[in-house]
Design an enzyme around this catalytic site. Structure first.
Site, mmCIF file in Angstrom:
data_model
loop_
_atom_site.group_PDB
_atom_site.id
_atom_site.type_symbol
_atom_site.label_atom_id
_atom_site.label_comp_id
_atom_site.label_asym_id
_atom_site.label_seq_id
_atom_site.Cartn_x
_atom_site.Cartn_y
_atom_site.Cartn_z
ATOM 1 N N GLY A 114 -46.462 -9.908 -27.516
ATOM 2 C CA GLY A 114 -46.686 -11.218 -26.887
ATOM 3 C C GLY A 114 -46.486 -11.152 -25.377
ATOM 4 O O GLY A 114 -46.135 -10.116 -24.820
ATOM 5 N N ASN A 124 -33.994 -21.098 -21.733
ATOM 6 C CA ASN A 124 -34.543 -20.717 -20.422
ATOM 7 C C ASN A 124 -33.790 -19.491 -19.924
ATOM 8 O O ASN A 124 -32.581 -19.547 -19.716
ATOM 9 C CB ASN A 124 -34.391 -21.879 -19.425
ATOM 10 C CG ASN A 124 -35.176 -21.652 -18.151
ATOM 11 O OD1 ASN A 124 -35.426 -20.508 -17.753
ATOM 12 N ND2 ASN A 124 -35.562 -22.725 -17.491
ATOM 13 N N PHE A 125 -34.531 -18.383 -19.737
ATOM 14 C CA PHE A 125 -33.890 -17.142 -19.305
ATOM 15 C C PHE A 125 -33.951 -16.923 -17.791
ATOM 16 O O PHE A 125 -33.525 -15.881 -17.310
ATOM 17 C CB PHE A 125 -34.529 -15.946 -20.013
ATOM 18 C CG PHE A 125 -33.933 -15.671 -21.365
ATOM 19 C CD1 PHE A 125 -32.682 -15.078 -21.467
ATOM 20 C CD2 PHE A 125 -34.605 -16.006 -22.525
ATOM 21 C CE1 PHE A 125 -32.125 -14.814 -22.708
ATOM 22 C CE2 PHE A 125 -34.047 -15.752 -23.771
ATOM 23 C CZ PHE A 125 -32.806 -15.161 -23.872
ATOM 24 N N HIS A 178 -45.307 -28.321 -11.227
ATOM 25 C CA HIS A 178 -45.918 -27.320 -12.100
ATOM 26 C C HIS A 178 -47.418 -27.241 -11.839
ATOM 27 O O HIS A 178 -48.005 -28.112 -11.195
ATOM 28 C CB HIS A 178 -45.680 -27.689 -13.574
ATOM 29 C CG HIS A 178 -44.314 -27.356 -14.065
ATOM 30 N ND1 HIS A 178 -43.224 -28.178 -13.829
ATOM 31 C CD2 HIS A 178 -43.826 -26.284 -14.761
ATOM 32 C CE1 HIS A 178 -42.145 -27.633 -14.378
ATOM 33 N NE2 HIS A 178 -42.482 -26.484 -14.938
ATOM 34 N N HIS A 179 -48.045 -26.208 -12.435
ATOM 35 C CA HIS A 179 -49.504 -26.070 -12.454
ATOM 36 C C HIS A 179 -50.118 -27.270 -13.185
ATOM 37 O O HIS A 179 -49.460 -27.884 -14.043
ATOM 38 C CB HIS A 179 -49.866 -24.767 -13.150
ATOM 39 C CG HIS A 179 -49.333 -24.711 -14.556
ATOM 40 N ND1 HIS A 179 -50.017 -25.243 -15.626
ATOM 41 C CD2 HIS A 179 -48.166 -24.226 -15.054
ATOM 42 C CE1 HIS A 179 -49.312 -25.077 -16.725
ATOM 43 N NE2 HIS A 179 -48.171 -24.461 -16.409
ATOM 44 N N LYS A 202 -50.398 -28.169 -17.328
ATOM 45 C CA LYS A 202 -49.263 -28.541 -18.170
ATOM 46 C C LYS A 202 -49.546 -29.878 -18.855
ATOM 47 O O LYS A 202 -50.022 -30.817 -18.219
ATOM 48 C CB LYS A 202 -48.011 -28.649 -17.298
ATOM 49 C CG LYS A 202 -46.727 -28.832 -18.061
ATOM 50 C CD LYS A 202 -45.532 -28.638 -17.143
ATOM 51 C CE LYS A 202 -44.230 -28.989 -17.837
ATOM 52 N NZ LYS A 202 -44.033 -28.207 -19.070
#
EC number: 1.17.1.8
Lengths: 251, 251, 251, 251
Positions: free
Chosen positions: B14, B108-109, B136-137, B140
């Site tokens: 992925g 969230n990493f 954001h882009h 979304k």
């Protein structure tokens, strides 16, 4: 050799007016010849030799002040609000009879704010996306600010002329209204934060790049360079000029 | 001397998984011993000697993967979404039977995003005003972002605990909704701009001052330092840890 | 029910002192019982019942003021500069004899600036790169600012403790010195711009992400919430506390 | 009805060239008729019917490519560096013989970066202070960036023409060089941060106000809108145009 320009300030005791008095007193090429408060009659201007009248009063008296100036051969720089189309037309008619006299009426004297709006509109035809964020102190009663609304309109007009589509937006779910206001297809967001004065940021985005233009007004003294610019140029700009941008050279 | 940590990645084909494979291969103290795709059976992990399983798969299989890891003595670092309270409770019960095994589940990493939320909440008790802007882009689908919503909740909780009043706001007129969403008394604004990825800014204001905390994610590789931090620490953090902030030292 | 705290301000006619007088008068839980200027004797404090003395004077008299307060059973909050190690040690010795009295000496009372430094240091161990930009009015005589220098030192210390390498930098050619100052391995840049007051930005970067922390001081009233915080807490913090961060709760 | 423009890309296998191939293939009004790599002879262009040649090759072959295009009646858009005055003059001479052919040579195709420089120069005559900050990835070898250097020169030229004094600066002590480079009286600061690509910010300050103009390049695809703009306009701009700003309408 340049002659000193003689200036009279109307509304000299107000917040803007008292700053204007200080700014004119600090400028070597300008001489303050009169500073009238709300109780002083216009006739006090007689014999002062004023070349320019700066009107920073209130809507109810501004028109009479400016007409008096024009009829007595003085140019005028006006920061008072409330000049609707009817008043403007009467002033244009009067100026037709005084073809050598200039009047500048400016809703915003912060040069940086005027430039920010012009730049944003000019750039917006080259970017797929554009949004406006304005930030003010939390005591402000209306949102968004008039300046942000005006900026959105300038952008929308520039994009329509260039045939640019509205900014893309795939949002399907926004239950609390986080996407903000939409003014003529341009999203406008209003932030209210203690400690701020008056700020505006225009964000333009395209594939792989962003252009950001931001103006911060920290203090009303920020309007004074614009007032002085007006005072220095109005004498060589006959007729009515609406908006400080008419005096700014951008090339 | 530190031994090398042996790591298996599930969901290795992925978008997140393939980045994790690269990141682990680039880390001198980590050894990739298995990289399983969606068609590979969990039994492939046998004999690999994996100490840690990194699960970056899909909600439908993540629970089975993690339980398999715990039951076979492997710690787990989980970035897959969909862990509701029911699944979490079943996992806690399982971990009670394996008291030396650790599992980290992190929504969230991006370390910077986690820090930004923590800092904003900590600071918010000292400022009269606070608002959140996320950018954001434009592809979304939802607004505001889950991260912004979570940040607003952290801030609201910190302010309630400290007895801080909601941010002041005198707005009387906002016909187009420019003031944005209100999430637990915190205003949240969502900007959509071509060229952006995932960004969040928290603005805190008080008389005469502003504190701004901003995080920008330009690329999903920004999540990898957080994944590696999880891999390195999960072995010494028995039980279930929810959220990467549990592993971050801030003092 | 909380009793009102009685406060005396020394240096009440100065720029900081006059703001403190206003701030204390505006706080419902504080009562201003004395406001001394440079000509007033310390003995004027007798009979005022002051619990706390706020010293905003000059280096030549600050030590005597604080010692007087401690010897008369009053806590002290000190914003005056010039406290070298010798003076501090004498004060610690005196406080040993008055174990219930507290003194706070803080070089910077802007809570946001203190938080920005703490957050930057805490975050800097998780980012490969970090640099500091400070921005001030152009009348400032020294560069970089003491606050930026202090922030760089906090960052350098945090990174050394965590074993983080200096920020990477492949620069081979920089003939005009555009890379700025290097303070303990941290690059620091100083901007001077008309219209600004005192601002600091810390930029932290790692693969695919950036964390930015910025503090803006627009006005010296920004120091007042920190002064009030000190006044409210110094009574329950016996001994000497150096730096407002000792009073800030961050978790 | 507009005819489709036929485009040939030279250097099609390079980093910029391959992006250009993709961008042209995605544009409905453009048709890619040839994509030549470094091994392909220019004669491959014969019979393709190309209207425009896009040269994204290397300095050693760019001049020959462009001369070939002009001699065969094709316009050219050039992003290759290394065009010194000698080469440019030879090209101008050739174009005199082909008065209907246009060539655009642009050192930077990011429209936002070009606009940022133009806006900053135009605004700089109205602000007492101006400084430039550029931010790049830490693998960059030179500082400051060519774009920041160019921006400083544009600003300096605009201020000289308008008779504006250098930015005020009272700095007396700067032992570590935090004030950065001075390029024609304009301070330029260079930040290097992992995670960044290419960014530039121009800060303009005056009493009570600040204007900030920032451009971010996140990815080299950000150059493609500028390349496409060049392709669409070069046919109606005979002669040599140096710099994309010649094609941008700003009013």
């Amino acid at each position: 050799m340049t002659d000193v320009i003689k200036v009279a300030v109307l509304g000299a005791a107000g917040r803007m007016g008292s700053e204007a008095v200080k700014a004119i007193n600090s400028a070597a090429d300008l001489e303050l010849v009169a500073a009238l408060g709300s109780g002083d009659p216009l006739e006090s201007l007689e014999g002062t030799g004023a070349d320019i009248v700066v009107d920073l009063t209130v809507p109810s008296v501004s028109e009479a002040n400016v007409r008096y100036a024009v009829e007595h051969g003085m140019h005028a720089v006006v920061g008072t609000t409330g000049w609707d189309e009817e008043k403007l037309q009467r002033l244009r008619d009067l100026l037709d009879e005084h073809p050598e006299t200039g009047v500048l009426i400016a809703p915003n004297f912060a040069i940086g704010a005027v430039l920010a709006g012009k730049f944003a509109a000019a750039a917006s035809r080259y970017f797929e996306s554009v949004e406006v964020i304005e930030l003010h102190h939390p005591n402000k009663l209306d949102a968004p600010s008039g300046t942000a609304r005006h900026t959105a309109q300038l952008i929308a007009e520039a994009r329509r002329e260039a045939g640019v589509a509205p900014s893309p937006d795939a949002t399907e779910s926004d239950p609390e209204g986080s996407r903000g206001a939409v003014i003529e297809d341009v999203h406008v967001h209003a932030v209210r934060l203690r400690g701020l004065v008056a700020h505006e940021e225009i964000l333009l985005g395209d594939t792989g790049q962003q252009l950001s233009i931001r103006h911060d007004s920290f203090d009303r003294v920020s309007f004074m360079p614009g007032v002085l610019l007006g005072v220095r140029r109005v004498g060589s700009a006959p007729g009515l000029t609406h908006g400080l941008d008419g005096y700014l050279e951008l090339d």
